[in-house]
Structure formats: structure tokens, C-alpha cells
Write a protein that holds these residues in place. Sequence first.
Motif, PDB file in Angstrom:
ATOM      1  N   GLU A  91       0.762  -1.115  -0.051  1.00 52.22           N
ATOM      2  CA  GLU A  91      -0.122   0.138  -0.019  1.00 52.22           C
ATOM      3  C   GLU A  91       0.888   1.148   0.104  1.00 52.22           C
ATOM      4  OE1 GLU A  91      -4.160  -0.813   2.116  1.00 52.22           O
ATOM      5  OE2 GLU A  91      -2.647  -1.877   3.029  1.00 52.22           O
ATOM      6  N   LYS A  92       2.188   1.067  -0.263  1.00 52.14           N
ATOM      7  CA  LYS A  92       3.065   2.208  -0.184  1.00 52.14           C
ATOM      8  C   LYS A  92       3.683   2.071  -1.637  1.00 52.14           C
ATOM      9  CE  LYS A  92       4.116   2.945   4.478  1.00 52.14           C
ATOM     10  NZ  LYS A  92       3.481   4.139   4.526  1.00 52.14           N
ATOM     11  N   ARG A  93       3.187   2.928  -2.656  1.00 52.17           N
ATOM     12  CA  ARG A  93       3.588   2.824  -4.009  1.00 52.17           C
ATOM     13  C   ARG A  93       4.974   3.380  -4.239  1.00 52.17           C
ATOM     14  NH1 ARG A  93       3.367   8.237  -5.386  1.00 52.17           N
ATOM     15  NH2 ARG A  93       1.787   9.331  -4.103  1.00 52.17           N
ATOM     16  N   GLY A  94       5.655   3.013  -5.270  1.00 48.06           N
ATOM     17  CA  GLY A  94       6.882   3.437  -5.619  1.00 48.06           C
ATOM     18  C   GLY A  94       8.129   2.462  -5.664  1.00 48.06           C
ATOM     19  N   MET A  95       7.975   1.199  -5.264  1.00 50.36           N
ATOM     20  CA  MET A  95       9.074   0.114  -5.225  1.00 50.36           C
ATOM     21  C   MET A  95       9.552  -0.016  -6.430  1.00 50.36           C
ATOM     22  SD  MET A  95       8.692  -3.628  -3.283  1.00 50.36           S
ATOM     23  CE  MET A  95       7.516  -3.093  -2.220  1.00 50.36           C
ATOM     24  N   PRO A  96      10.857  -0.374  -6.868  1.00 51.24           N
ATOM     25  CA  PRO A  96      11.330  -0.708  -8.150  1.00 51.24           C
ATOM     26  C   PRO A  96      10.867  -2.146  -8.380  1.00 51.24           C
ATOM     27  CG  PRO A  96      13.151   0.073  -6.717  1.00 51.24           C
ATOM     28  CD  PRO A  96      11.820   0.054  -5.812  1.00 51.24           C
ATOM     29  N   VAL A  97      10.435  -2.147  -9.756  1.00 45.83           N
ATOM     30  CA  VAL A  97       9.717  -3.469 -10.083  1.00 45.83           C
ATOM     31  C   VAL A  97      10.730  -4.784  -9.687  1.00 45.83           C
ATOM     32  CG1 VAL A  97      10.864  -3.736 -12.474  1.00 45.83           C
ATOM     33  CG2 VAL A  97       8.800  -4.531 -12.209  1.00 45.83           C
ATOM     34  N   THR A  98      11.784  -4.710  -9.906  1.00 49.64           N
ATOM     35  CA  THR A  98      12.670  -5.898  -9.432  1.00 49.64           C
ATOM     36  C   THR A  98      12.431  -6.318  -7.831  1.00 49.64           C
ATOM     37  OG1 THR A  98      14.677  -4.496  -9.267  1.00 49.64           O
ATOM     38  CG2 THR A  98      14.453  -5.763 -11.327  1.00 49.64           C
ATOM     39  N   SER A  99      12.477  -5.262  -7.044  1.00 46.11           N
ATOM     40  CA  SER A  99      12.319  -5.562  -5.809  1.00 46.11           C
ATOM     41  C   SER A  99      10.862  -5.924  -5.395  1.00 46.11           C
ATOM     42  CB  SER A  99      12.482  -4.179  -4.910  1.00 46.11           C
ATOM     43  OG  SER A  99      13.784  -3.619  -4.972  1.00 46.11           O
ATOM     44  N   LEU A 100       9.882  -5.522  -6.385  1.00 49.62           N
ATOM     45  CA  LEU A 100       8.600  -5.761  -5.909  1.00 49.62           C
ATOM     46  C   LEU A 100       8.176  -7.361  -6.319  1.00 49.62           C
ATOM     47  CD1 LEU A 100       5.262  -5.331  -5.438  1.00 49.62           C
ATOM     48  CD2 LEU A 100       5.441  -4.744  -8.163  1.00 49.62           C
ATOM     49  N   ILE A 101       8.976  -7.831  -7.478  1.00 49.20           N
ATOM     50  CA  ILE A 101       8.909  -9.266  -7.996  1.00 49.20           C
ATOM     51  C   ILE A 101       9.624 -10.195  -6.938  1.00 49.20           C
ATOM     52  CG2 ILE A 101       9.978 -10.756  -9.547  1.00 49.20           C
ATOM     53  CD1 ILE A 101       9.644  -8.543 -11.721  1.00 49.20           C
ATOM     54  N   GLU A 102      10.568  -9.674  -6.339  1.00 52.78           N
ATOM     55  CA  GLU A 102      11.327 -10.562  -5.262  1.00 52.78           C
ATOM     56  C   GLU A 102      10.309 -10.681  -3.996  1.00 52.78           C
ATOM     57  OE1 GLU A 102      15.182  -8.509  -4.907  1.00 52.78           O
ATOM     58  OE2 GLU A 102      16.104  -9.214  -6.898  1.00 52.78           O
ATOM     59  N   PHE A 103       9.946  -9.524  -3.675  1.00 50.13           N
ATOM     60  CA  PHE A 103       9.198  -9.209  -2.482  1.00 50.13           C
ATOM     61  C   PHE A 103       7.909 -10.296  -2.579  1.00 50.13           C
ATOM     62  CE2 PHE A 103       6.147  -7.346   0.648  1.00 50.13           C
ATOM     63  CZ  PHE A 103       6.814  -7.308   1.900  1.00 50.13           C
ATOM     64  N   VAL A 104       7.330 -10.178  -3.537  1.00 53.01           N
ATOM     65  CA  VAL A 104       5.988 -10.877  -3.767  1.00 53.01           C
ATOM     66  C   VAL A 104       6.207 -12.527  -3.932  1.00 53.01           C
ATOM     67  CG1 VAL A 104       4.120 -11.284  -5.456  1.00 53.01           C
ATOM     68  CG2 VAL A 104       4.692  -8.808  -5.026  1.00 53.01           C
ATOM     69  N   HIS A 105       7.342 -12.829  -4.552  1.00 52.74           N
ATOM     70  CA  HIS A 105       7.607 -14.143  -4.873  1.00 52.74           C
ATOM     71  C   HIS A 105       7.864 -14.867  -3.472  1.00 52.74           C
ATOM     72  CE1 HIS A 105       7.988 -14.066  -9.622  1.00 52.74           C
ATOM     73  NE2 HIS A 105       6.838 -14.284  -9.301  1.00 52.74           N
ATOM     74  N   ARG A 106       8.784 -13.954  -2.702  1.00 53.18           N
ATOM     75  CA  ARG A 106       9.159 -14.332  -1.319  1.00 53.18           C
ATOM     76  C   ARG A 106       8.176 -14.816  -0.587  1.00 53.18           C
ATOM     77  NH1 ARG A 106      12.669 -10.785  -0.488  1.00 53.18           N
ATOM     78  NH2 ARG A 106      11.746  -9.301   1.013  1.00 53.18           N
ATOM     79  N   ASN A 107       7.090 -13.965  -0.667  1.00 56.95           N
ATOM     80  CA  ASN A 107       5.960 -14.130   0.340  1.00 56.95           C
ATOM     81  C   ASN A 107       4.697 -14.963  -0.352  1.00 56.95           C
ATOM     82  OD1 ASN A 107       6.477 -12.807   2.806  1.00 56.95           O
ATOM     83  ND2 ASN A 107       7.100 -11.210   1.052  1.00 56.95           N
TER      84      ASN A 107
END
Length: 275
Positions: A91-107
Motif C-alpha cells: 500500500e506504499k507505491r513506488g517500489m522498483p519492479v525488481t524489488s516488487l517481484i522478489e518481495f511478492v514471490h518470497r511471500n
Amino acid sequence: MKIDMHCHVKEGSIDSKVSLDEYITLLKQQGFQGMVITDHNTYNGYRYWKEKMQGKVHTDFVVLKGIEYDTKDAGHILVIMPEGVKMRVLEKRGMPVTSLIEFVHRNGGVLGPAHPCGEKYMSITNTKKFYSNPEIMKRFDFIEAYNCCESAKSNEGAMKLAKKYGKVMTGGSDSHKPGCVGRAYTILPESVTCETELISLIHKKAEFEVGGVFYEKTTKDRIGKVNMVLVHSFWVYNKLGAILRGHGRKTKMQLENPVDPIDPIEMYYTGQKFK
């Protein structure tokens, strides 16, 4: 099972004119059995469903939790987290897409670009990130191959991308107005009752049927060239958001409890038991 995988409701998206109750009613009238709420950088629409509607109305309709995330460098990305898992950092916009991919997959979640061949800054193929690293597409789980608010050319490009990279295709209306609701669909090969089941189908690369009817009354169609002002305003908005929310986002990524307090189920996650 016929669902809409890209939905904006008034309770969650400030630019939506459709209440969740009206949205569901319109979808049911058109033969849909479910929807994924994908409000902009917030779960408020889904919270409204959980707190005000679930178990009380539309008990024959499946409502799933998603989000449309504004990345720093790759436009809008649709994210679906497992049942019981909701990361507030999303809910906090602005994450780089590579970080987003890693974060989502990790969870345990899945993600894919919304309207990937659409407008500049908002759609991944029209960002510098894609031009510098087009193979980033390999890291997504699905691609929105049909969006009724996009042009035929945009959707054709999205479908080619999905085929090129062997990704599951999804379809969504991206509705913000009543007249747009139900104009795009995803037909799943089997019924799902929760986000985890939908994620499982995507992981198995199940074949989804997508399609719909083009919506000709979008804001960008009505205002013509003035729309470019909005496009560039979005770029400024997103860059500022990435800066202003950076500290809070980093803190949440370090301290985040993955269990959704709105879905208080007992589950095992990364070797620990949460309740």
C-alpha cells in the motif's frame, strides 16, 4: 468459472464511480461468478468487502483480494497474494519492479503487468526499464492480455508478449464506471474459492480464456490530447511517491507480519506458525 481480474471499486479507488455492491450486481447479471479487487495501492475495497459484506450479501459470488501497484520504474503491476497474506508495504507505491517481484514471490504471491502495451509510464513496455531489460518479462507469473479500456493494438501487443514468454493470460475490465463493468473476462478452467487456489492455477500454467468488448468511453478517449498532461502528471506523482514513501516502505519490509489481520486464519508460513 468466469471472473473479472482487474476491478476498481469506489470504496478503494478514488477515481472509481462504482460501489462494490453495484459492481458485483452488474457482474452477476452478466454471468460472472467472481472478481479480483485490484484498487490502486490499497486494500481498502477488499477491507470493505470483509467488514461490511462478506457472509451477508452476494454469498454466491467469489471476491478475491488483489492490488494494482504503481512501481517506480515499470508502470502498473497487478499483484495477488495468498489467502490470509496481505503485505501492507504494497500500500506504499513506488517500489522498483525488481524489488516488487522478489518481495511478492518470497511471500507466496504472483504478479503481472497490467495493460503492458498501454500508455507511457503506466505500462511496462513504455518504460525505460523495459527498453533496458526486456527480459524482465520472464520473471512475471502472468500478463494481462486483454483489457477492455485499451486499444486493439495495445491488447494485440499484450497477447503477443504473453505468448512469447509463455505466460498465463488474464483479462480484466479495469472498470471505473458502471458502463465498463463486465466488458472483459477471464474464464478459469476450474472454480476457485480463494486467492491461494487462483495462484495455484497460475503456477500450474493453466490455460485461461480471455476476451471482451472494447469500451469506448474512457477518460483518455474523451479528453484526447489533454490526456498527455495526465500521463506526465502521473510520472511526477509516482516519482514523488517513491521518494516520500521510501522510508516507510523500507521499515515495513523489515517488520512486516505476513498474516492478513482481515483474514485471521491459522497457517504455516516460512517455518513459523501464526494465528
